[in-house]
Design a protein around this motif. Structure first.
Motif, PDB file in Angstrom:
ATOM      1  N   PHE A   1       0.809  -1.217   0.000  1.00 38.70           N
ATOM      2  CA  PHE A   1       0.000   0.000   0.000  1.00 38.70           C
ATOM      3  C   PHE A   1       0.848   1.275   0.000  1.00 38.70           C
ATOM      4  O   PHE A   1       0.421   2.294  -0.548  1.00 38.70           O
ATOM      5  CB  PHE A   1      -0.949  -0.022   1.200  1.00 38.70           C
ATOM      6  N   ASP A   2       2.015   1.236   0.605  1.00 33.30           N
ATOM      7  CA  ASP A   2       2.871   2.429   0.601  1.00 33.30           C
ATOM      8  C   ASP A   2       3.292   2.780  -0.826  1.00 33.30           C
ATOM      9  O   ASP A   2       3.222   3.945  -1.246  1.00 33.30           O
ATOM     10  CB  ASP A   2       4.102   2.190   1.477  1.00 33.30           C
ATOM     11  N   THR A   3       3.730   1.765  -1.572  1.00 35.93           N
ATOM     12  CA  THR A   3       4.107   1.995  -2.969  1.00 35.93           C
ATOM     13  C   THR A   3       2.907   2.455  -3.786  1.00 35.93           C
ATOM     14  O   THR A   3       3.015   3.353  -4.636  1.00 35.93           O
ATOM     15  CB  THR A   3       4.691   0.710  -3.578  1.00 35.93           C
ATOM     16  N   ALA A   4       1.757   1.848  -3.524  1.00 35.05           N
ATOM     17  CA  ALA A   4       0.550   2.190  -4.275  1.00 35.05           C
ATOM     18  C   ALA A   4       0.161   3.652  -4.062  1.00 35.05           C
ATOM     19  O   ALA A   4      -0.113   4.385  -5.026  1.00 35.05           O
ATOM     20  CB  ALA A   4      -0.593   1.270  -3.855  1.00 35.05           C
ATOM     21  N   LEU A   5       0.156   4.088  -2.815  1.00 26.28           N
ATOM     22  CA  LEU A   5      -0.234   5.475  -2.533  1.00 26.28           C
ATOM     23  C   LEU A   5       0.788   6.467  -3.087  1.00 26.28           C
ATOM     24  O   LEU A   5       0.421   7.532  -3.601  1.00 26.28           O
ATOM     25  CB  LEU A   5      -0.400   5.658  -1.021  1.00 26.28           C
ATOM     26  N   ALA A   6       2.061   6.110  -2.995  1.00 31.22           N
ATOM     27  CA  ALA A   6       3.093   6.993  -3.548  1.00 31.22           C
ATOM     28  C   ALA A   6       2.957   7.094  -5.069  1.00 31.22           C
ATOM     29  O   ALA A   6       3.122   8.177  -5.652  1.00 31.22           O
ATOM     30  CB  ALA A   6       4.479   6.473  -3.166  1.00 31.22           C
ATOM     31  N   SER A   7       2.629   5.980  -5.718  1.00 31.92           N
ATOM     32  CA  SER A   7       2.511   5.973  -7.182  1.00 31.92           C
ATOM     33  C   SER A   7       1.319   6.795  -7.647  1.00 31.92           C
ATOM     34  O   SER A   7       1.415   7.564  -8.611  1.00 31.92           O
ATOM     35  CB  SER A   7       2.385   4.533  -7.686  1.00 31.92           C
ATOM     36  N   VAL A   8       0.178   6.636  -6.985  1.00 36.18           N
ATOM     37  CA  VAL A   8      -0.998   7.383  -7.430  1.00 36.18           C
ATOM     38  C   VAL A   8      -0.833   8.875  -7.139  1.00 36.18           C
ATOM     39  O   VAL A   8      -1.313   9.730  -7.902  1.00 36.18           O
ATOM     40  CB  VAL A   8      -2.281   6.817  -6.780  1.00 36.18           C
TER      41      VAL A   8
END
Length: 321
Positions: free
Chosen positions: A159-166
């Protein structure tokens, strides 16, 4: 595909003429593709479907048609047909594995399919994520690639990568480009989905841990109760065995006592024999009453009358001796 959003009416008319031209099928398909991409970006499913159904039959031999089939499934009037869209996207990316746009399209459809509850394996998601990350490295300015990476990463619980990407996708979007508002809304929707999924996973993990703790606690409690029950049963069995042995011993003694008393009474006169038997009966009654009191046979109140009766018989025999 900026050309798709900057076409004039004259350009559109010229492209439509090229689509109808049968002399060069590949050029006709390219014009067909640009027109459909224009409708796709405008989310105009009606025009997309009408144009596609009018000309698609002429381009069945061109593998790139699969991506148009995928787009058509996504623009289904009854709602996105994600299984069909994914099937056609796989066909397209298999035919053109180095086409970054198709790689991103396939990954996006796979992610949407996974988010909708469709069955996707971890290997599929990781392979798609690897391809999208390669696309991001080659075209780091493409916000769409980062949004797709966010969806795939969230499906893999990163989720950390996901939120940073979006968030990076939101930062990269150019407000001057056509369709900016639509894309921004979509990215915010993706971020909201990621946050919701993260909270759901956290709650699910908490519930699972709580359930495991309760299960261990119940197992320990059941084990302890079972041990206590076995210990109590063993104690009761030991007590019953002792009482049984004591009862048997008492009965043996009583029988011997009665037999001896009867033999003695046979040699006595009748009155003395009766006194002896009365005393013997009183003594036996007192003995059994005491036995019942010691081993808890019956309630104490019920032992009073037999005890008095035995005492009266014994005292009568003693007094008349």
């Amino acid at each position: 595909m900026a050309i798709c959003t900057s076409l004039t009416e004259a350009d559109v008319a010229e492209l439509e003429e090229l689509v109808r031209d049968t002399a060069d099928p590949l050029r006709a398909f390219n014009a067909f593709y640009i027109l459909l991409a224009r409708h796709r970006r405008a989310l105009d499913g009606g025009r997309f479907r009408t144009l596609y159904l009018r000309h698609a039959g002429r381009f069945s031999a061109i593998p790139m048609r699969a991506v148009l089939e995928s787009d058509l499934a996504l623009l289904d009037p009854m709602g996105p047909n994600l299984p069909a869209a994914l099937r056609h996207a796989v066909t397209a990316v298999t035919a053109y594995p180095d086409n970054l746009a198709l790689v991103a399209h396939h990954a996006r459809v796979l992610a949407e399919y996974g988010w909708s509850g469709g069955e996707t394996s971890e290997d599929e998601l990781r392979e798609a994520l690897t391809q999208v990350e390669r696309a991001v490295e080659i075209s780091p300015e493409q916000a769409r690639y980062r949004a797709v990476r966010a969806q795939l990463a969230a499906l893999l619980d990163d989720f950390d990568t996901a939120l940073a990407s979006v968030q990076r996708a939101l930062d990269l979007e150019d407000s001057a480009r056509s369709g900016y508002a639509v894309r921004i809304v979509e990215y915010h929707r993706i971020r909201a989905d990621i946050v919701l999924r993260r909270e759901t996973e956290q709650n699910r993990r908490t519930l699972r841990e709580t359930a495991e703790r309760l299960e261990r606690s119940m197992e320990e409690r059941v084990r302890r109760v079972a041990e206590e029950t076995r210990a109590h049963e063993q104690k009761e069995l030991t007590r019953l065995r002792s009482e049984t042995l004591a009862s048997l011993g008492l009965l043996a003694a009583v029988i011997a006592f009665i037999a001896t008393g009867t033999q003695i009474a046979q040699d006595l006169p009748v009155r003395e024999a009766l006194r002896l038997l009365a005393g013997l009966a009183g003594m036996l009654t007192l003995v059994f009453t005491a036995f019942g009191a010691i081993f808890g046979v019956g309630r104490p109140a019920r032992l009073v009358l037999p005890g008095l009766f035995g005492a009266v018989l014994f005292l009568f025999a003693w007094a008349t001796a």
